[in-house]
Design an enzyme around this catalytic site. Structure first.
Site, PDB file in Angstrom:
ATOM      1  N   ASN A   9      23.914   3.808 118.988  1.00  0.00           N
ATOM      2  CA  ASN A   9      25.343   3.477 119.035  1.00  0.00           C
ATOM      3  C   ASN A   9      25.599   2.770 120.365  1.00  0.00           C
ATOM      4  OD1 ASN A   9      28.102   3.361 119.035  1.00  0.00           O
ATOM      5  ND2 ASN A   9      28.428   5.573 119.282  1.00  0.00           N
ATOM      6  N   LYS A  11      28.175   1.334 121.320  1.00  0.00           N
ATOM      7  CA  LYS A  11      29.589   1.418 121.716  1.00  0.00           C
ATOM      8  C   LYS A  11      30.092   0.016 122.135  1.00  0.00           C
ATOM      9  CE  LYS A  11      28.820   6.129 123.109  1.00  0.00           C
ATOM     10  NZ  LYS A  11      29.409   7.346 123.600  1.00  0.00           N
ATOM     11  N   HIS A  97      33.522   9.273 114.646  1.00  0.00           N
ATOM     12  CA  HIS A  97      32.987   9.537 115.987  1.00  0.00           C
ATOM     13  C   HIS A  97      34.093  10.178 116.828  1.00  0.00           C
ATOM     14  CE1 HIS A  97      31.375   8.880 119.992  1.00  0.00           C
ATOM     15  NE2 HIS A  97      30.184   8.682 119.433  1.00  0.00           N
ATOM     16  N   GLU A  99      35.025   9.710 119.738  1.00  0.00           N
ATOM     17  CA  GLU A  99      35.835   8.752 120.510  1.00  0.00           C
ATOM     18  C   GLU A  99      36.921   8.135 119.623  1.00  0.00           C
ATOM     19  OE1 GLU A  99      32.572   6.466 122.153  1.00  0.00           O
ATOM     20  OE2 GLU A  99      32.015   8.226 123.328  1.00  0.00           O
ATOM     21  N   GLU A 169      27.731  16.214 116.897  1.00  0.00           N
ATOM     22  CA  GLU A 169      27.883  15.675 118.251  1.00  0.00           C
ATOM     23  C   GLU A 169      28.873  16.523 119.043  1.00  0.00           C
ATOM     24  OE1 GLU A 169      26.512  11.379 118.563  1.00  0.00           O
ATOM     25  OE2 GLU A 169      28.652  11.346 118.223  1.00  0.00           O
ATOM     26  N   GLY A 175      27.898  11.396 126.469  1.00  0.00           N
ATOM     27  CA  GLY A 175      28.046  10.548 127.651  1.00  0.00           C
ATOM     28  C   GLY A 175      28.216  11.322 128.950  1.00  0.00           C
ATOM     29  N   SER A 214      23.953  12.938 124.688  1.00  0.00           N
ATOM     30  CA  SER A 214      23.029  12.775 125.809  1.00  0.00           C
ATOM     31  C   SER A 214      21.562  12.999 125.430  1.00  0.00           C
ATOM     32  CB  SER A 214      23.437  13.687 126.971  1.00  0.00           C
ATOM     33  OG  SER A 214      24.722  13.327 127.439  1.00  0.00           O
TER      34      SER A 214
END
Ligand code: PEP
Length: 251
Positions: A9, A11, A97, A99, A169, A175, A214
């Site tokens: 990904n 991003k 996701h 985010e 996740e 991150g 991560s």
């Protein structure tokens, strides 16, 4: 079918020249047999899908997208439709996701709509579920991920999961450099799989469940050693070809 899958990904990172450089290093590594994952998927920013399609032509590396809108067309400024992704040879798409859920206020219901819209275009949705740090500390991890999963089962039906991927996740690990321990991740993966098994054993046995948060070259082996972890959704480390290929080799 349950298979080892490593999904990059990217991003909102990259520029044309970096895309070429990164893909050429990944292609080279895959050609040299460095990536043992059964499938490697690259999810670039949508704007680069044409370039990625061109540069991955003739390889076994699959293409995915990071997002799309559930409507097939219309006045949705700035959005792209799932059918458009198909035109750029996408076979996967990340849905829900954290985010998107957190920064763009996507609800469980909207995520479920996207899941269905993706499948309607023969794209394989990678459904992300995960809890915040606060929810984990309050002992809510299982109820949160199962609620997110159930929201999609309610809209799409359990059969829809015969052609979907789930990614666990934990939000606190995305991150941040904090990774769930292999045991913490395994516990949630097993919870997801047994929840599905109560409804349909066959789907539970065959679904691919990825871990994301991560994942790096130095923790991939331990994570992939767990019984219910089939692969990874990789953010930051997927922008470094060597690091990413090492993760693919561990899968
Ligand atoms: C992600 O973006 O899905 C992700 C897991 O990011 P990172 O690997 O950087 O934590």
């Amino acid at each position: 079918m349950r298979s080892s899958l490593v999904v990059a990904n990217w991003k909102m990172h990259g520029q044309k020249s970096e895309v070429t450089e990164l893909l050429s290093a990944i292609k080279d590594g895959v050609k040299r047999g460095l990536a043992r994952a059964e499938k490697v998927v690259i999810c670039p920013p949508s704007l680069f899908l044409g370039q990625v399609e061109h540069e991955l032509a003739g390889t076994e590396i699959a293409i995915g997208a990071q997002n799309a809108h559930p409507q097939t067309k219309g006045a949705f400024t700035g959005e792209v439709a799932f059918a458009m992704l198909k035109e750029f040879s996408c076979s996967f798409v990340i849905i829900g996701h954290s985010e998107r859920r957190e920064l763009f206020a996507e609800t469980d219901k909207f995520v479920a709509e996207k899941f269905l819209a993706a499948q309607a275009q023969d794209l394989i949705p990678i459904l992300c579920v995960g809890e915040t740090q606060e929810q984990r500390e309050s002992g809510l991890t299982k109820s949160i991920v199962l609620k997110q999963l159930q929201a999609v089962i309610t809209e799409a039906g359990i059969e829809a999961f015969s052609n979907a991927v789930i990614a666990y996740e934990p939000i606190w690990a995305i991150g941040t450099g904090l990774t769930a321990t292999p045991e913490q991740a395994q516990e949630v993966h097993a919870t997801l799989r047994s929840f599905l098994a109560e409804i349909d054993q066959n789907i539970a046995d065959n679904i691919t469940i990825l871990y994301g948060g991560s994942v790096k070259a130095n923790n991939a082996n331990a994570l992939f050693g767990q019984a219910d972890i089939d692969g990874a959704l990789v953010g930051g480390a997927s922008l470094d070809a060597e690091e990413f290929l090492t993760i693919c080799a561990a899968a």
